[in-house]
Design an enzyme around this catalytic site. Sequence first.
Site, PDB file in Angstrom:
ATOM      1  CB  THR A 156      15.619 -34.980  30.143  1.00 44.81           C
ATOM      2  OG1 THR A 156      16.683 -35.942  30.075  1.00 44.81           O
ATOM      3  CG2 THR A 156      15.443 -34.307  28.776  1.00 44.81           C
ATOM      4  N   GLY A 157      15.230 -35.068  33.267  1.00 43.42           N
ATOM      5  CA  GLY A 157      15.465 -35.790  34.519  1.00 43.42           C
ATOM      6  C   GLY A 157      16.043 -34.923  35.616  1.00 43.42           C
ATOM      7  CB  ALA A 158      16.436 -31.267  35.912  1.00 45.53           C
TER       8      ALA A 158
ATOM      9  N   GLY B  83      15.410 -34.778  40.135  1.00 42.14           N
ATOM     10  CA  GLY B  83      16.035 -35.526  41.224  1.00 42.14           C
ATOM     11  C   GLY B  83      17.313 -36.200  40.791  1.00 42.14           C
ATOM     12  N   GLY B  84      18.032 -36.745  41.771  1.00 45.71           N
ATOM     13  CA  GLY B  84      19.211 -37.561  41.496  1.00 45.71           C
ATOM     14  C   GLY B  84      20.290 -36.839  40.723  1.00 45.71           C
TER      15      GLY B  84
ATOM     16  CE1 TYR C 119      18.326 -47.695  33.877  1.00 47.15           C
ATOM     17  CE2 TYR C 119      20.409 -48.840  34.207  1.00 47.15           C
ATOM     18  CZ  TYR C 119      19.669 -47.681  34.222  1.00 47.15           C
ATOM     19  OH  TYR C 119      20.270 -46.492  34.560  1.00 47.15           O
TER      20      TYR C 119
END
Length: 230
Positions: free
Chosen positions: A8-10, A12-13, A141
């Site tokens: 997941t979150g692939a 960017g960053g 966060y």
Amino acid sequence: MERTALITGASGGIGRAIAESLAPTFHLYLAGRNRESLENLAAGLPSAKVLIGDLATESGIASVTSGVQNLDVLIHSAGVLHLGTVEELSLDQWRESLELNLLAPVALTQALLPQLRQSAGHLVMVNSGLGHRSVPGSGAYSASKFGMRAFADALRLEEGPRGVRVTSVHPGRVDTPMQEQMHSWEQKEYDGGAWIHPTQVASVVLSALDLGSNAAIDSININPAHQVHK
């Protein structure tokens, strides 16, 4: 047989760096909402499939997981950062922080545990240095990342006897858009070269995955060499 990993979150960053690092030896599932970004990434990788779904919803989880029959590695790298004092942040921002950073990984893990148990697989939680401590403005966060750490610790104890390994990776400040966002909130000048590069985090993740079945990295911190935390 080629190993499979869902990330997941692939788009960017850190997530993108992990995907590119694993691409030569893994078949990848790239999961998330941003179809264009994920398809652009997949087009440049040797073996990758895009799975579109909102991981904060039950229907999105079902959409992502329905086509995953076999899975060796699950990597949670997606997240959201809301900055502000406890007084300033709205309850909606607190809820979104907990929903996307904590509850979405829990739901996705629950859905894919049967596949991970079958393969004696590996979960990697890309957490944060703020999963160990909080600083002014990071309350929401940090709370979500503290929760993610507790989730990983419990899962490690529960699933370890079944052969499933769980690794928490806690990077300090990494040169990503999220770090630029934090510097902007802190009203500090941003110099990406001063911080960890996403590929360095990806290297640590790959090392954990390649350690072998008779050993495991439970938790690891990665910090800029010039930064010392007491």
